[in-house]
Design an enzyme around this catalytic site. Structure first.
Site, PDB file in Angstrom:
ATOM      1  N   ARG A  82      -2.249   5.025  -6.471  1.00 52.41           N
ATOM      2  CA  ARG A  82      -2.262   6.203  -5.600  1.00 52.41           C
ATOM      3  C   ARG A  82      -0.833   6.744  -5.564  1.00 52.41           C
ATOM      4  O   ARG A  82       0.120   6.047  -5.958  1.00 52.41           O
ATOM      5  CB  ARG A  82      -2.730   5.848  -4.179  1.00 52.41           C
ATOM      6  CG  ARG A  82      -1.851   4.832  -3.476  1.00 52.41           C
ATOM      7  CD  ARG A  82      -2.134   4.737  -1.998  1.00 52.41           C
ATOM      8  NE  ARG A  82      -1.491   3.588  -1.375  1.00 52.41           N
ATOM      9  CZ  ARG A  82      -0.213   3.529  -1.042  1.00 52.41           C
ATOM     10  NH1 ARG A  82       0.594   4.576  -1.330  1.00 52.41           N
ATOM     11  NH2 ARG A  82       0.301   2.444  -0.483  1.00 52.41           N
ATOM     12  N   ASN A  95       2.567   7.579  -3.643  1.00 51.12           N
ATOM     13  CA  ASN A  95       3.237   6.821  -2.586  1.00 51.12           C
ATOM     14  C   ASN A  95       4.327   7.686  -1.957  1.00 51.12           C
ATOM     15  O   ASN A  95       4.023   8.605  -1.236  1.00 51.12           O
ATOM     16  CB  ASN A  95       3.802   5.517  -3.187  1.00 51.12           C
ATOM     17  CG  ASN A  95       4.143   4.524  -2.106  1.00 51.12           C
ATOM     18  OD1 ASN A  95       3.338   4.207  -1.245  1.00 51.12           O
ATOM     19  ND2 ASN A  95       5.383   4.056  -2.136  1.00 51.12           N
ATOM     20  N   ASP A 137      12.547   0.520   0.646  1.00 57.09           N
ATOM     21  CA  ASP A 137      11.344   1.336   0.780  1.00 57.09           C
ATOM     22  C   ASP A 137      11.801   2.791   0.883  1.00 57.09           C
ATOM     23  O   ASP A 137      12.671   3.217   0.111  1.00 57.09           O
ATOM     24  CB  ASP A 137      10.542   0.848   1.995  1.00 57.09           C
ATOM     25  CG  ASP A 137       9.052   1.094   1.857  1.00 57.09           C
ATOM     26  OD1 ASP A 137       8.252   0.159   2.017  1.00 57.09           O
ATOM     27  OD2 ASP A 137       8.708   2.259   1.575  1.00 57.09           O
TER      28      ASP A 137
HETATM   29  O1  LIG Z   1       5.188   1.978   2.259  1.00 61.84           O
HETATM   30  C1  LIG Z   1       5.225   2.126   1.040  1.00 61.84           C
HETATM   31  O2  LIG Z   1       5.998   2.854   0.415  1.00 61.84           O
HETATM   32  C2  LIG Z   1       4.204   1.377   0.218  1.00 61.84           C
HETATM   33  O3  LIG Z   1       3.052   2.151   0.268  1.00 61.84           O
HETATM   34  C3  LIG Z   1       4.055   0.041   0.861  1.00 61.84           C
HETATM   35  O4  LIG Z   1       2.907  -0.522   0.445  1.00 61.84           O
HETATM   36  C4  LIG Z   1       5.309  -0.769   0.557  1.00 61.84           C
HETATM   37  O5  LIG Z   1       6.363  -0.040   0.061  1.00 61.84           O
HETATM   38  C5  LIG Z   1       5.036  -1.820  -0.477  1.00 61.84           C
HETATM   39  O6  LIG Z   1       3.981  -2.579  -0.016  1.00 61.84           O
HETATM   40  C6  LIG Z   1       6.271  -2.635  -0.649  1.00 61.84           C
HETATM   41  S1  LIG Z   1       6.014  -3.914  -1.735  1.00 61.84           S
HETATM   42  O7  LIG Z   1       5.264  -3.371  -2.888  1.00 61.84           O
HETATM   43  O8  LIG Z   1       5.232  -4.925  -1.006  1.00 61.84           O
HETATM   44  O9  LIG Z   1       7.334  -4.408  -2.165  1.00 61.84           O
END
Ligand SMILES: O=C(O)[C@H](O)[C@@H](O)[C@H](O)[C@H](O)CS(=O)(=O)O
Length: 293
Positions: free
Chosen positions: A102, A104, A200
């Site tokens: 998807r 993000n 993030d």
């Molecule tokens: O919040 C976000 O950007 C993603 O949608 C989250 O799912 C998160 O960044 C992600 O889960 C972090 S990780 O892949 O677990 O490192």
């Protein structure tokens, strides 16, 4: 290293996956997504007023349109929405398999173009991509080679684009042509140590410093353009997802957070997970550009 006061919850929204806070300077309100609800929230910090716009698909990120409404990157693709969040039209397809990915993180750049990146959910290979929607509604893949496209932000000098790959703990920098905004080749700017959180969502302040929500790290950090740690903001939750500057002076840092996939024990320890947080900082952010299409 400067330690700011801890951020506090300003909206007990308990979002499953709060993300993409965007300050509307036009309305003096904050919009943010709950990716998995799916929904876009509207919050007026002055009055506390809060409303929810339901979305038809998982909504990873969105931008504000210059003429009103939103441009939103969902699971199947990118859509233009009116101010009430109703779909006007689809303007781009998810170039990777929507059954396994998807959109993000993303945002509008200084040229009024909307960038959005994907999360490759099998996580078996770096199949995440970064796309761009131009005001003429042309849509293309600009970069790739990430698992979770995140941390997109642009330097005040229009000469650098930041992009992180969260599960790989890395923050990249792309040089930008200051005239055309076309990116050059990426370079690793910072690798975050294991066990201390991973990069993030992010925002760049008026001094050109990069504020990153450290997922699983329980804090937000301020980095210099060279990637040095300048400041930290502690949080009462472990999973912040993104930051945005807002308020009349752009010195309120809003922080979204996640409760997705958390155990009962984790949520008992961090009961405010999923809430919207805020803290006053001493450096102003910048007005978020609007999509010019
Ligand atoms: O919040 C976000 O950007 C993603 O949608 C989250 O799912 C998160 O960044 C992600 O889960 C972090 S990780 O892949 O677990 O490192």
């Amino acid at each position: 290293m400067k330690l700011y006061p801890g951020a506090v919850s300003v909206l007990d929204v308990q979002a499953t996956l709060g993300e993409c806070p965007v300050w509307s300077a036009r309305e003096n309100v904050l919009y943010f997504a709950d990716i998995l609800a799916p929904a876009i929230h509207r919050f007026d910090p002055a009055s506390g007023a809060h409303s929810v716009l339901p979305m038809p698909e998982h909504t990873g990120c969105f931008g504000l349109r210059a003429g009103g409404g939103f441009v939103a990157a969902m699971r199947s693709g990118v859509f233009l929405l009116d101010a009430a969040g109703r779909v006007e039209r689809k303007v781009g397809d998810n170039p990777t398999d929507p059954a396994q990915s998807r959109f993000n993180d993303g945002r509008v750049d200084p040229w009024g173009r909307f960038w959005c990146g994907t999360i490759w959910q099998p996580r078996d290979r770096p199949a995440g991509v970064l796309c761009r929607l131009d005001p003429d509604l042309s849509f293309r893949v600009v970069a790739g080679d990430v698992l979770v496209s995140n941390g997109l932000a642009f330097a005040p000098g229009r000469d650098r684009m930041y992009h992180s790959d969260t599960p790989n703990h890395v923050l990249y920098a792309y040089p930008l042509d200051p005239t055309t905004g076309e990116p050059g080749s990426r370079a690793m700017l910072k690798r975050f140590p294991q066990g201390q959180g991973r990069p993030d969502g992010a925002a760049v302040d008026s001094e050109g410093c990069y504020w990153s929500a450290l997922f699983d790290g329980g804090r937000v950090v301020r980095l210099s353009p060279a990637g040095e740690l300048l400041a930290e903001i502690p949080l009462p939750v472990r999973w912040p997802t993104m930051v945005a500057f807002g308020g009349p002076d752009l010195k309120t840092l809003f922080i979204t957070s996640s409760r997705e996939n958390r155990s009962e024990a984790e949520l008992a320890q961090y009961p405010q997970s999923g809430n919207l947080f805020a803290v006053t900082v001493d450096v102003a952010g910048r007005v978020e550009p609007c999509f010019a299409g």
